[in-house]
Design a protein around this motif. Sequence first.
Motif, PDB file in Angstrom:
ATOM      1  N   ARG A   1       7.116 -17.032  11.483  1.00  0.00           N
ATOM      2  CA  ARG A   1       5.722 -16.947  11.951  1.00  0.00           C
ATOM      3  C   ARG A   1       5.049 -15.661  11.488  1.00  0.00           C
ATOM      4  NH1 ARG A   1       7.457 -17.604  17.955  1.00  0.00           N
ATOM      5  NH2 ARG A   1       9.094 -16.436  16.910  1.00  0.00           N
TER       6      ARG A   1
ATOM      7  N   MET B   1       7.708 -23.152  14.203  1.00  0.00           N
ATOM      8  CA  MET B   1       8.622 -24.303  14.336  1.00  0.00           C
ATOM      9  C   MET B   1       8.356 -25.100  15.619  1.00  0.00           C
ATOM     10  SD  MET B   1      10.793 -24.673  11.831  1.00  0.00           S
ATOM     11  CE  MET B   1      12.528 -24.932  11.832  1.00  0.00           C
TER      12      MET B   1
ATOM     13  N   ASN C   1      17.444 -21.912   9.214  1.00  0.00           N
ATOM     14  CA  ASN C   1      18.004 -20.747   9.889  1.00  0.00           C
ATOM     15  C   ASN C   1      17.183 -20.312  11.108  1.00  0.00           C
ATOM     16  OD1 ASN C   1      19.479 -18.021   9.946  1.00  0.00           O
ATOM     17  ND2 ASN C   1      17.357 -17.422   9.559  1.00  0.00           N
TER      18      ASN C   1
ATOM     19  N   TYR D   1      20.693 -23.297  24.650  1.00  0.00           N
ATOM     20  CA  TYR D   1      20.924 -22.830  23.275  1.00  0.00           C
ATOM     21  C   TYR D   1      22.119 -23.586  22.693  1.00  0.00           C
ATOM     22  CZ  TYR D   1      22.012 -19.590  19.449  1.00  0.00           C
ATOM     23  OH  TYR D   1      22.281 -19.036  18.211  1.00  0.00           O
TER      24      TYR D   1
ATOM     25  N   VAL E   1      26.306 -11.837  15.768  1.00  0.00           N
ATOM     26  CA  VAL E   1      25.908 -11.036  14.604  1.00  0.00           C
ATOM     27  C   VAL E   1      24.890 -10.003  15.089  1.00  0.00           C
ATOM     28  CG1 VAL E   1      24.900 -11.110  12.279  1.00  0.00           C
ATOM     29  CG2 VAL E   1      26.187 -13.073  13.129  1.00  0.00           C
TER      30      VAL E   1
ATOM     31  N   THR F   1      21.910  -8.704  15.106  1.00  0.00           N
ATOM     32  CA  THR F   1      20.486  -8.864  14.771  1.00  0.00           C
ATOM     33  C   THR F   1      19.668  -8.712  16.053  1.00  0.00           C
ATOM     34  OG1 THR F   1      20.340 -11.222  15.258  1.00  0.00           O
ATOM     35  CG2 THR F   1      21.135 -10.632  13.076  1.00  0.00           C
TER      36      THR F   1
ATOM     37  N   SER G   1      13.618  -8.509  17.083  1.00  0.00           N
ATOM     38  CA  SER G   1      13.221  -8.730  15.699  1.00  0.00           C
ATOM     39  C   SER G   1      12.195  -9.842  15.604  1.00  0.00           C
ATOM     40  CB  SER G   1      14.434  -9.098  14.854  1.00  0.00           C
ATOM     41  OG  SER G   1      14.944 -10.334  15.267  1.00  0.00           O
TER      42      SER G   1
HETATM   43  N1  NAP Z   1      22.550 -13.219  15.731  1.00  0.00           N
HETATM   44  C1  NAP Z   1      23.565 -13.950  16.153  1.00  0.00           C
HETATM   45  O1  NAP Z   1      24.478 -13.450  16.800  1.00  0.00           O
HETATM   46  C2  NAP Z   1      23.647 -15.417  15.839  1.00  0.00           C
HETATM   47  C3  NAP Z   1      24.829 -16.079  16.123  1.00  0.00           C
HETATM   48  C4  NAP Z   1      24.920 -17.432  15.849  1.00  0.00           C
HETATM   49  C5  NAP Z   1      23.846 -18.095  15.301  1.00  0.00           C
HETATM   50  N2  NAP Z   1      22.694 -17.415  15.035  1.00  0.00           N
HETATM   51  C6  NAP Z   1      21.579 -18.173  14.485  1.00  0.00           C
HETATM   52  O2  NAP Z   1      21.126 -17.530  13.312  1.00  0.00           O
HETATM   53  C7  NAP Z   1      19.748 -17.837  13.132  1.00  0.00           C
HETATM   54  C8  NAP Z   1      18.997 -16.565  12.772  1.00  0.00           C
HETATM   55  O3  NAP Z   1      19.030 -15.685  13.877  1.00  0.00           O
HETATM   56  P1  NAP Z   1      19.057 -14.090  13.730  1.00  0.00           P
HETATM   57  O4  NAP Z   1      20.264 -13.626  14.406  1.00  0.00           O
HETATM   58  O5  NAP Z   1      18.818 -13.688  12.345  1.00  0.00           O
HETATM   59  O6  NAP Z   1      17.845 -13.689  14.693  1.00  0.00           O
HETATM   60  P2  NAP Z   1      16.354 -13.134  14.408  1.00  0.00           P
HETATM   61  O7  NAP Z   1      16.421 -11.889  13.604  1.00  0.00           O
HETATM   62  O8  NAP Z   1      15.676 -13.118  15.725  1.00  0.00           O
HETATM   63  O9  NAP Z   1      15.736 -14.275  13.493  1.00  0.00           O
HETATM   64  C9  NAP Z   1      15.219 -15.447  14.011  1.00  0.00           C
HETATM   65  C10 NAP Z   1      14.298 -16.003  12.974  1.00  0.00           C
HETATM   66  O10 NAP Z   1      13.804 -17.254  13.439  1.00  0.00           O
HETATM   67  C11 NAP Z   1      12.403 -17.247  13.331  1.00  0.00           C
HETATM   68  N3  NAP Z   1      11.806 -18.008  14.406  1.00  0.00           N
HETATM   69  C12 NAP Z   1      12.050 -17.901  15.733  1.00  0.00           C
HETATM   70  N4  NAP Z   1      11.242 -18.718  16.425  1.00  0.00           N
HETATM   71  C13 NAP Z   1      10.473 -19.355  15.502  1.00  0.00           C
HETATM   72  C14 NAP Z   1       9.439 -20.303  15.587  1.00  0.00           C
HETATM   73  N5  NAP Z   1       9.001 -20.788  16.765  1.00  0.00           N
HETATM   74  N6  NAP Z   1       8.860 -20.733  14.441  1.00  0.00           N
HETATM   75  C15 NAP Z   1       9.246 -20.259  13.235  1.00  0.00           C
HETATM   76  N7  NAP Z   1      10.228 -19.351  13.087  1.00  0.00           N
HETATM   77  C16 NAP Z   1      10.836 -18.901  14.216  1.00  0.00           C
HETATM   78  C17 NAP Z   1      11.976 -15.789  13.434  1.00  0.00           C
HETATM   79  O11 NAP Z   1      10.791 -15.593  12.717  1.00  0.00           O
HETATM   80  P3  NAP Z   1       9.359 -15.217  13.416  1.00  0.00           P
HETATM   81  O12 NAP Z   1       9.636 -14.390  14.614  1.00  0.00           O
HETATM   82  O13 NAP Z   1       8.622 -14.525  12.326  1.00  0.00           O
HETATM   83  O14 NAP Z   1       8.770 -16.532  13.738  1.00  0.00           O
HETATM   84  C18 NAP Z   1      13.120 -15.084  12.741  1.00  0.00           C
HETATM   85  O15 NAP Z   1      12.869 -14.972  11.355  1.00  0.00           O
HETATM   86  C19 NAP Z   1      19.276 -18.502  14.418  1.00  0.00           C
HETATM   87  O16 NAP Z   1      19.220 -19.896  14.221  1.00  0.00           O
HETATM   88  C20 NAP Z   1      20.378 -18.193  15.401  1.00  0.00           C
HETATM   89  O17 NAP Z   1      20.499 -19.174  16.386  1.00  0.00           O
HETATM   90  C21 NAP Z   1      22.566 -16.086  15.282  1.00  0.00           C
END
Ligand code: NAP
Length: 396
Positions: free
Chosen positions: A107, A149, A176, A244, A276, A278, A285
């Motif tokens: 976004r 999304m 992602n 989740y 991870v 983040t 973020s």
């Molecule tokens: N970090 C972990 O520990 C972990 C573990 C397992 C799985 N994951 C998965 O990895 C993926 C990436 O997460 P991350 O850890 O990199 O977290 P992050 O830095 O918070 O990234 C999340 C991303 O999703 C986007 N997003 C969230 N809501 C959205 C919406 N309504 N519309 C469009 N984009 C949206 C955000 O972009 P905007 O805010 O710009 O919209 C951001 O780029 C996620 O699917 C998460 O479930 C993460």
Amino acid sequence: MTKTIQRRAITIALLTVAARSLWPIDANPLLFFYDIYVTRRIAGGGSGVVEGDDDGMMSSRRAFPPGSAPALEGKTAWITGASSGIGAELAIQLARAGIGRLVLSGRRRGELESVARMCREASASASASGGRGTGARPVVRTSVVAFDMSGGPDVLDSAVSDALRDAPSIDVLVLNAGRYQCQPAMDADLDALLPELMRINFESPVLLARRLMREDRWREDGRGHVVVVSSLLGRGTTALNSVYSASKHALGAYFLTLAAEERSWLRVDVVLPGPVDTGLWRGTSSSAPAIGLPPLHADDRSKMSVRRCAQLIISGMIGPNSLFYETWVTNNPGLLWVYLASYEPNTFRLLTNIVGSLRLDIWRKRGEDALYLPTLLLHLWECIKEWFRRLLISHL
Ligand SMILES: NC(=O)c1ccc[n+]([C@@H]2O[C@H](COP(=O)([O-])OP(=O)(O)OC[C@H]3O[C@@H](n4cnc5c(N)ncnc54)[C@H](OP(=O)(O)O)[C@@H]3O)[C@@H](O)[C@H]2O)c1
């Protein structure tokens, strides 16, 4: 008698050595060893070391080296959730590795633009440093398609049209984008949040992929590659992450079924990352905070670095599909956790119930999302002491 003691001592010593050597493995073994093969053997040069790598045992390892991914060379990838965290790092590493074009979504347009700039810089410096096969490689082309999304079918339709207007076709779709949730399953506000979370983490990624596959004629052209970023919570469950976890289970289930039906032309890689490092945990973020989690109270110590996570995802993407249709990317005890969830569900249930009740208790008393094993054990010790104290008081 002495011999029995000796044998036991040797067995314990061997088990300890085995456990100590296996503990640092941070992906399922096939992926772990394939990643070593790709980053050391195929690259074969000194171009891939990233400064300031903070991955402990992995610090001597190469990050994804330029030119080491001929399978991705010149291709176009569309990454959702590319404005921060795993998605942003994936984009940058893909650019270094030689991808031809990137479409970045999320976004926050401003963040996406700056990730796009970092990708072009990474690609240009990889070309200049002359990794294997990078001789005359053009700098990666980037475009930004910002959308929400949770915006519904029309928003997804126009996102697909915008992506295909910027890029002639998409070779790899990386789903992602996602949002985290951490609160007890009976919390009242989940009634309202449940549809939104399911939409962002499950419904929209599925609809987006279906629309792209149709518009870009993947089936007709006999090609297509979807990388689905699920979670370890898409395999097992634990207290506090009910919706989740449900959304990630649903996401993996849909795409693994689709892959089984359309094997002749579609490649699907489902990635299950563990914790991870983040901003997802705190919502720092993203423009939307993690649901249910008070800010700045997540425990960081057991988390994998985002760089290592992205590197392993790319290794899986370029490896043989028959080996990597589902990959686990996590530090221990996450790997042990997902093995138990997959192969020993009863033991898993027993342990996850104990760990889950400790996590729930810490969340209720201190507002923390505790994941670090020593934190949980310390809390268990506190609970046992408290229980003894009450027992003594009631008997005095
Ligand atoms: N970090 C972990 O520990 C972990 C573990 C397992 C799985 N994951 C998965 O990895 C993926 C990436 O997460 P991350 O850890 O990199 O977290 P992050 O830095 O918070 O990234 C999340 C991303 O999703 C986007 N997003 C969230 N809501 C959205 C919406 N309504 N519309 C469009 N984009 C949206 C955000 O972009 P905007 O805010 O710009 O919209 C951001 O780029 C996620 O699917 C998460 O479930 C993460």
